[in-house]
Design an enzyme around this catalytic site. Structure first.
Site, PDB file in Angstrom:
ATOM      1  N   HIS A 547      36.695  40.354  39.438  1.00  0.00           N
ATOM      2  CA  HIS A 547      37.289  41.660  39.161  1.00  0.00           C
ATOM      3  C   HIS A 547      36.750  42.208  37.843  1.00  0.00           C
ATOM      4  O   HIS A 547      35.974  41.564  37.142  1.00  0.00           O
ATOM      5  CB  HIS A 547      38.821  41.547  39.065  1.00  0.00           C
ATOM      6  CG  HIS A 547      39.497  41.383  40.386  1.00  0.00           C
ATOM      7  ND1 HIS A 547      40.319  42.338  40.922  1.00  0.00           N
ATOM      8  CD2 HIS A 547      39.464  40.364  41.283  1.00  0.00           C
ATOM      9  CE1 HIS A 547      40.774  41.922  42.095  1.00  0.00           C
ATOM     10  NE2 HIS A 547      40.265  40.728  42.332  1.00  0.00           N
ATOM     11  N   GLU A 619      38.503  38.071  35.581  1.00  0.00           N
ATOM     12  CA  GLU A 619      38.528  39.423  35.016  1.00  0.00           C
ATOM     13  C   GLU A 619      37.420  39.550  33.973  1.00  0.00           C
ATOM     14  O   GLU A 619      37.400  38.822  32.986  1.00  0.00           O
ATOM     15  CB  GLU A 619      39.885  39.706  34.356  1.00  0.00           C
ATOM     16  CG  GLU A 619      41.073  39.648  35.300  1.00  0.00           C
ATOM     17  CD  GLU A 619      41.235  40.918  36.115  1.00  0.00           C
ATOM     18  OE1 GLU A 619      40.435  41.853  35.894  1.00  0.00           O
ATOM     19  OE2 GLU A 619      42.149  40.975  36.952  1.00  0.00           O
TER      20      GLU A 619
END
Length: 889
Positions: A547, A619
């Protein structure tokens, strides 16, 4: 005609429809080449023809022979032309080994190799017959038939060096320009530092189109309330309109905007001054939300002018633009003449609240100034380095056409998206020497771009694929011991149309991994199903979904806490190892392992509940690093691709038969946890000696929430199903409510007695209260309560609440162990009763397993040249079937 076959046809009064169909059409198209008496007249060969008509197929051209009776010859002339063309395609499919929808179950082609035991002796004789010519069967170098079937082709499109790429499919509402855009990859020679605010940055007031001139505007854009219906290559039919304003001459310096290409999402541009423009981003299709990603083109630039761009409809109150992040710019002339690609540009960067509102939610603005490098240039601006669906297809095409990589990387179609775009699945592993060796391999599952605007996930994925498909000894070792299942682009529809977060269902796919709506969310439904089947075959060691993050710098992981004390802290070992292998990019202190209620539908939580202990969301920031040598610099594509390599490198450390590093990380994690526990108690104003008891503390209660994540709650059903649900709800509201059933005489008597007694007690209470005594009802609080309610209420009142330690809702975390609750509750009671400075000592049972104990005084070198002689014990890892991955001692 075969005599036996002819006799059988005469005897059968009700012929099988499939046999009759195949018999007629094979004859008609010349695929049946047998002569009378060419095969023995036996019941066995009747059985062969009846059950295996495909063995009589021939792909060679030639004249047809009349082997059918006259009535059949006359009947075939009456077949419709459309039916004949369909039949021709089906027969061609049969000859090439492609699944045929008209083929019954007993005539399916086998997926995989066909053992010799499945072929009867007449079958094996027929394999050498000159009548047989099929691309499905294997041939050796001498032209002889090997009685084994080839692996079947993909059900959908497959890559071929002879064929073009599958063009992306767009919703029929979207206009798409015909130009093919391509950006070169380039790494800046010098670090690109964060923007340092001067304090004099201008905050332009938003004036809108009332006081400005609209120079670009998309009209045919689906909005909230509508929903996806259909798609086609090229999007909307008809002539593509010129949305850019017409220039009045060579002196006209108006910028020409465009975003009707892959991943573009500019909705409107308003010229409010000579060199100043207000930009409005298009929301995710079929929603009114998620404006963060931007990507658009400008033309007719002037070199010496200072332009100002202001995006006026961003929705997030916080952004990395407030901490120094710069937008990206790409000059076509620089790329063509100097081989310079995307670079960070911009001055006077400010992120601030808009003074205009739409009546529902506030907007935020991003403003920056820019000086273009050339006159009459074509430039692009983007929130982050774009990586489109076509970029992925070009990459996968090169892999499929590589004679080396295609041997251990199998490309398949996982499913089709809502718009009909292919979702690709890669299976990467070296061929195994024995079935036992293949079964012993563990699996690793990686995916990216479930949120289409987070293109940084694709760059990490590209770095991973570059390394794992390389000829490196480490990559070869990983392919020997693992099976990698990779979904490089989970949401191709969103990537194509330029969405930031949603699919064409108008919903965040990473909140619907528990869905049963296969038709609405096919990409994640098939991904979850693939992983479920994989878990039935082998252990999945690691799941990671790539992500991007718009509010925090660096790269970090979100994981899940394990309640099983056998694997206590094990889910944190891989992130800690990764932070040691990439210390200037990866931040372990930014990692979080809390399972929040709003994240129950995410990939990492669903896969964790399916049994994958090491289940993560990676992330990566849109900005850059605050660590080590890269402090205060933006990440480049090379930085992100290098992290894909570090994931592979960390996998080898994580599975090293020498468990030294693993145990060192466990010991370090326990020390970090002790520090966190002391910190929590210090916040209460007391110190605690937790030696020996801290291993029973609930990790989810010590850890802070992931409030800094880019989380969004599930929006529920897709729009079209939401409308249906609303109609059903409205119908239910008009239905008459069911009348309560009449009470029996016994029930009425009990209720009457209860009411009388309540009135008497109330009168008594009034008298006692006037006399100064306590109420009778207060003395007997459970007198008229149901016994079950009373007992459950008592249990709730007496149950210690660990969550009171930091004021969280008790439904947002995993259930803490009873021992933890008792320890912290009793400790709190002591702190409230004892004098300040009192130290509480708790000593529950220690672990009796010596393998769980940390190695004392262990200091290892995590540099690049660690273990120069026998790195990771690879000399002991050559016997792959007996290789043990020491993850769970």
């Amino acid at each position: 005609m075969f005599p036996a076959l002819e006799t059988e046809l005469k005897q059968e009064t009700l012929p099988d429809p499939y046999e009759d169909f195949m018999f007629h059409h094979l004859q008609y198209y010349g695929y049946f080449k047998a002569q009378k008496g060419s095969l023995p007249n036996s019941a066995m060969h009747q059985h062969v023809w009846k059950n295996n008509p495909r063995y009589l197929l021939s792909g060679s051209s030639g004249e047809r022979e009349d082997v059918l009776p006259d009535p059949l010859q006359k009947e075939k002339l009456l077949w419709p032309t459309c039916l004949s063309s369909t039949v021709h395609r089906q027969i061609e499919a049969v000859s090439r080994g492609i699944p045929c929808p008209f083929r019954p179950a007993n005539a399916k082609l086998l997926s995989g190799r066909c053992p010799h035991s499945l072929l009867s002796p007449p079958d094996s004789l027929m394999l050498s017959s000159p009548l047989l010519k099929s691309r499905q069967l294997l041939h050796d170098e001498f032209g002889e038939v090997n009685p084994c079937l080839r692996e079947p082709r993909d059900l959908f499109s497959f890559f071929s060096s002879r064929g073009p790429l599958q063009p992306p499919r767009w919703p029929i509402e979207c206009e798409v320009i015909k130009e093919n855009l391509h950006h070169i990859e380039w790494v800046p020679p010098q670090p690109e530092y964060f923007y340092q605010p001067t304090g004099n940055e201008k905050l332009p007031e938003i004036v809108g189109e009332e006081k400005g001139t609209v120079v670009y505007q998309l009209d045919s854009v689906p909005t909230e309330g509508s929903y996806f219906t259909n798609s086609r290559v090229g999007g909307k039919r008809g002539i593509i309109r010129e949305l850019a304003v017409a220039l009045q001459g060579p002196e006209d310096n108006t910028l020409l905007f465009e975003s009707r290409f892959e991943s573009g999402n500019l909705q409107k541009a308003v010229r409010v001054d000579t060199y100043e423009y207000e930009l409005t981003l298009r929301t995710d299709l079929y929603t009114n939300k998620h404006t963060q990603w931007f990507y658009f083109r400008v033309q007719n630039t002037r070199k010496d002018a200072t332009y100002r761009f202001t995006i006026v409809n961003l929705l997030k109150p916080k952004s990395l633009y407030t901490t120094g992040m710069k937008p990206l710019m790409y000059s076509q002339l620089d790329a063509n003449t100097h081989n310079i690609g995307w670079r960070r540009e911009g001055n006077e960067i400010r992120y601030y609240k808009n003074n205009m509102r739409d009546g529902q939610q506030p907007f935020y603005c991003l403003t920056w100034t820019i000086q273009f490098p050339h006159d009459q240039d074509t430039c692009f601006f983007a929130h982050f380095y774009p990586y489109t669906y076509t970029d992925l297809q070009c990459y996968l095409l090169s892999v499929a056409n590589s004679p080396v990589q295609s041997q251990f990387c199998k490309l398949r179609t996982l499913c089709r998206s809502l718009a009909g775009n292919t979702v690709y699945l890669l299976t990467i592993t070296n061929p195994s020497r024995t079935p036992q060796e293949a079964a012993a391999k563990k699996a690793v599952v990686l995916s990216a771009r479930v949120h289409p605007g987070e293109s940084n996930g694709s760059w990490i994925m590209k770095g991973f694929l570059d390394f794992i498909l390389s000829s490196s000894p480490d990559a070869h070792l990983l392919r020997d011991i693992f099976v990698f299942k990779v979904v490089p682009m989970l949401n191709p529809d969103g990537v194509i149309v330029g969405n930031y977060r949603c699919s064409l269902a108008g919903r965040d796919l990473n909140r619907h991994y528990k869905t049963i709506l296969k038709e609405s969310f096919p990409c994640i439904w098939y991904t979850r199903n693939m992983i479920k089947r994989l878990l039935e075959e082998r252990e999945v060691l690691l799941y990671c979904d790539f992500h991007g993050h718009s509010r925090k710098n660096n790269i970090f992981l979100y994981g899940c806490n394990s309640n099983d004390r056998t694997y206590w802290l094990h889910e944190r070992v891989f992130p800690l190892m990764l932070s040691k292998n990439a210390p200037d990019k990866f931040s372990f202190h930014s990692c979080n392992f809390k399972v929040q209620k709003c994240k129950e539908g995410t990939g990492r939580v669903v896969m964790w509940r399916m049994g994958i202990l090491n289940s993560y969301t990676m992330e990566s920031t849109f900005g850059g690093s605050t660590l080590g040598n890269k402090r205060d610099t933006h990440f480049t594509t090379e930085d992100l691709k290098s992290l894909g390599y570090h994931v592979c490198d960390t996998l080898l450390d994580f599975c090293d038969p020498d468990r030294t590093k693993f145990m060192q990380c466990l010991a370090e994690l326990k020390e970090l946890l002790q520090e966190e526990i002391h910190k929590k108690f210090n916040e209460l104003g007391q110190d605690m000696d937790l030696e020996g008891s801290w291993s029973d503390i609930s990790l989810s209660d010590i850890e802070s929430s992931t409030s800094g994540s880019d989380s969004s709650l599930s929006d529920g059903l897709p729009v079209h199903l939401l409308n249906i649900a609303h109609e059903v709800t409205q119908k239910k509201m008009y239905k008459k409510k069911k009348k309560k059933p009449l009470q029996t005489r016994k029930q009425r008597n009990e209720q009457y007695q209860k009411n009388n007694l309540m009135r008497e007690l109330k009168l008594t209470d009034d008298v006692l209260e006037r006399a100064g005594f306590a109420s009778t009802l207060q003395k007997q609080p459970t007198f008229f309560r149901n016994s079950e309610n009373a007992s459950s209420s008592t249990m709730r009142n007496e149950k210690p609440r660990l969550n009171e330690l930091h004021g969280r809702d008790k439904g947002t975390s995993l259930d803490p162990p009873k021992m933890t609750s008792l320890i912290l509750t009793k400790s709190r009671e002591r702190m409230q009763t004892e004098k300040p400075g009192f130290t509480a000592s708790c000593s529950p049972k220690r672990s009796t397993n010596p393998s769980q104990e940390p190695v004392p005084d262990m200091k290892l070198n995590w540099s690049r040249n660690r273990y120069p002689a026998t790195k990771r014990g690879r000399a002991t890892m050559t016997l792959y079937p007996s290789l043990h991955i020491y993850t769970y001692p």
